[in-house]
Design an enzyme around this catalytic site. Sequence first.
Site, PDB file in Angstrom:
ATOM      1  N   LYS A 169       0.827  -1.216   0.000  1.00  0.00           N
ATOM      2  CA  LYS A 169       0.000   0.000   0.000  1.00  0.00           C
ATOM      3  C   LYS A 169       0.863   1.270   0.000  1.00  0.00           C
ATOM      4  O   LYS A 169       0.654   2.169  -0.806  1.00  0.00           O
ATOM      5  CB  LYS A 169      -0.934   0.023   1.228  1.00  0.00           C
ATOM      6  CG  LYS A 169      -1.863  -1.193   1.307  1.00  0.00           C
ATOM      7  CD  LYS A 169      -2.772  -1.133   2.517  1.00  0.00           C
ATOM      8  CE  LYS A 169      -2.064  -1.147   3.854  1.00  0.00           C
ATOM      9  NZ  LYS A 169      -1.293  -2.390   4.110  1.00  0.00           N
ATOM     10  N   ARG A 225      -9.534   0.008   9.322  1.00  0.00           N
ATOM     11  CA  ARG A 225      -9.051  -1.343   9.595  1.00  0.00           C
ATOM     12  C   ARG A 225     -10.058  -2.145  10.392  1.00  0.00           C
ATOM     13  O   ARG A 225      -9.795  -3.303  10.696  1.00  0.00           O
ATOM     14  CB  ARG A 225      -7.765  -1.263  10.397  1.00  0.00           C
ATOM     15  CG  ARG A 225      -6.487  -1.471   9.558  1.00  0.00           C
ATOM     16  CD  ARG A 225      -5.347  -1.034  10.440  1.00  0.00           C
ATOM     17  NE  ARG A 225      -4.124  -1.728  10.268  1.00  0.00           N
ATOM     18  CZ  ARG A 225      -3.033  -1.195   9.711  1.00  0.00           C
ATOM     19  NH1 ARG A 225      -3.071  -0.008   9.162  1.00  0.00           N
ATOM     20  NH2 ARG A 225      -1.906  -1.866   9.693  1.00  0.00           N
ATOM     21  N   ARG A 247      11.620  -5.619   4.812  1.00  0.00           N
ATOM     22  CA  ARG A 247      11.340  -4.197   4.512  1.00  0.00           C
ATOM     23  C   ARG A 247      12.366  -3.284   5.174  1.00  0.00           C
ATOM     24  O   ARG A 247      12.777  -3.491   6.302  1.00  0.00           O
ATOM     25  CB  ARG A 247       9.937  -3.834   5.004  1.00  0.00           C
ATOM     26  CG  ARG A 247       9.622  -2.353   4.886  1.00  0.00           C
ATOM     27  CD  ARG A 247       8.144  -2.063   4.897  1.00  0.00           C
ATOM     28  NE  ARG A 247       7.462  -2.487   6.116  1.00  0.00           N
ATOM     29  CZ  ARG A 247       6.136  -2.435   6.272  1.00  0.00           C
ATOM     30  NH1 ARG A 247       5.365  -2.006   5.285  1.00  0.00           N
ATOM     31  NH2 ARG A 247       5.587  -2.819   7.400  1.00  0.00           N
ATOM     32  N   ARG A 289      11.608  -1.546  10.753  1.00  0.00           N
ATOM     33  CA  ARG A 289      10.584  -1.247  11.757  1.00  0.00           C
ATOM     34  C   ARG A 289      10.577  -2.324  12.841  1.00  0.00           C
ATOM     35  O   ARG A 289      10.695  -3.510  12.524  1.00  0.00           O
ATOM     36  CB  ARG A 289       9.208  -1.174  11.083  1.00  0.00           C
ATOM     37  CG  ARG A 289       8.945   0.144  10.387  1.00  0.00           C
ATOM     38  CD  ARG A 289       7.704   0.151   9.539  1.00  0.00           C
ATOM     39  NE  ARG A 289       6.516  -0.408  10.155  1.00  0.00           N
ATOM     40  CZ  ARG A 289       5.310  -0.423   9.585  1.00  0.00           C
ATOM     41  NH1 ARG A 289       5.153   0.103   8.374  1.00  0.00           N
ATOM     42  NH2 ARG A 289       4.286  -0.957  10.202  1.00  0.00           N
ATOM     43  N   ARG A 324       0.430  -9.364  13.404  1.00  0.00           N
ATOM     44  CA  ARG A 324      -0.287  -8.325  12.656  1.00  0.00           C
ATOM     45  C   ARG A 324      -1.153  -8.948  11.560  1.00  0.00           C
ATOM     46  O   ARG A 324      -2.250  -8.469  11.265  1.00  0.00           O
ATOM     47  CB  ARG A 324       0.716  -7.330  12.055  1.00  0.00           C
ATOM     48  CG  ARG A 324       1.347  -6.460  13.144  1.00  0.00           C
ATOM     49  CD  ARG A 324       2.641  -5.848  12.693  1.00  0.00           C
ATOM     50  NE  ARG A 324       2.485  -4.943  11.590  1.00  0.00           N
ATOM     51  CZ  ARG A 324       3.407  -4.730  10.662  1.00  0.00           C
ATOM     52  NH1 ARG A 324       4.574  -5.361  10.721  1.00  0.00           N
ATOM     53  NH2 ARG A 324       3.182  -3.897   9.686  1.00  0.00           N
TER      54      ARG A 324
END
Length: 223
Positions: free
Chosen positions: A16, A91, A130, A163, A174
């Site tokens: 996203k 969400r 990431r 992160r 998550r």
Amino acid sequence: MSEMNIILLGAPGAGKGTQAAVLCKEFGVPHISTGDMFRQAVQAQTPLGLSAKSFMDSGALVPDHVTIGIVADRLAADDAARGFLLDGFPRTLTQAEALDDVLCRRKKELTAVLNIDVPEDELIRRLTGRQVCKVCGATYHRVFHPSPQGERCGVCGGALYQRVDDSEATARSRLLVYSRQTTPLIAHYTQRGLLKNIDGLLPIDVVTEKLRELLAGMNSRGA
Ligand code: ADP
Ligand code: AMP
């Protein structure tokens, strides 16, 4: 150009933020990422950041009333008057209903909900690899989308970091939270005729092209 009020839906790691960075620039709409807003608040140690941090670190959602408040305020800003792209919000069904109320009060309607679909094993590979720029927030992946400058950002030269919530254990939590609390939104927006699915396994630039085509099609119908 008609107004574009877009939601980018998809699991953590679906792409996203990567897509939003390109599309928002191209279509001239603000990129409203609740995750980015919370991370900035955590870094600045504001009351919002202090209350959000423990939820984020454990991979849980920040409570609805907090999240809805910051999005309602953000949508009231001048730059969101002629369109926006929401990334990571809503969400939960409660957030989706609150968004409807906010938009109704502001006499706005959603243009489309673009759902980037990626299977779970790939999401784990994406999240755990990431890298994000500390300075400008640009997103890379060690293997799938490496920075041309190695451990520094290809856009601004800033240092890249991982992160804390991208560890494998927290990434798995998550994804569970996503499947329990966020996937009901797919049916919700399908019923309203707003949902468009995009195969998020395709290469980054091909996904961008597909999203661009969808948005251009909507724009020509609404113009
Ligand atoms: P989200 O904002 O949905 O959590 P990101 O845009 O941060 O996801 O992307 C997650 C990771 O996957 C990043 O490391 C990014 O570089 C990488 N990525 C994004 N889209 C693709 C893609 N289509 N193919 C391979 N890797 C991708
Ligand atoms: P993201 O950057 O979208 O992956 O979000 C990072 C974290 O911020 C999430 O794991 C949540 O803890 C929090 N967060 C972001 N958006 C929301 C939201 N819409 N509702 C609740 N929590 C959120």
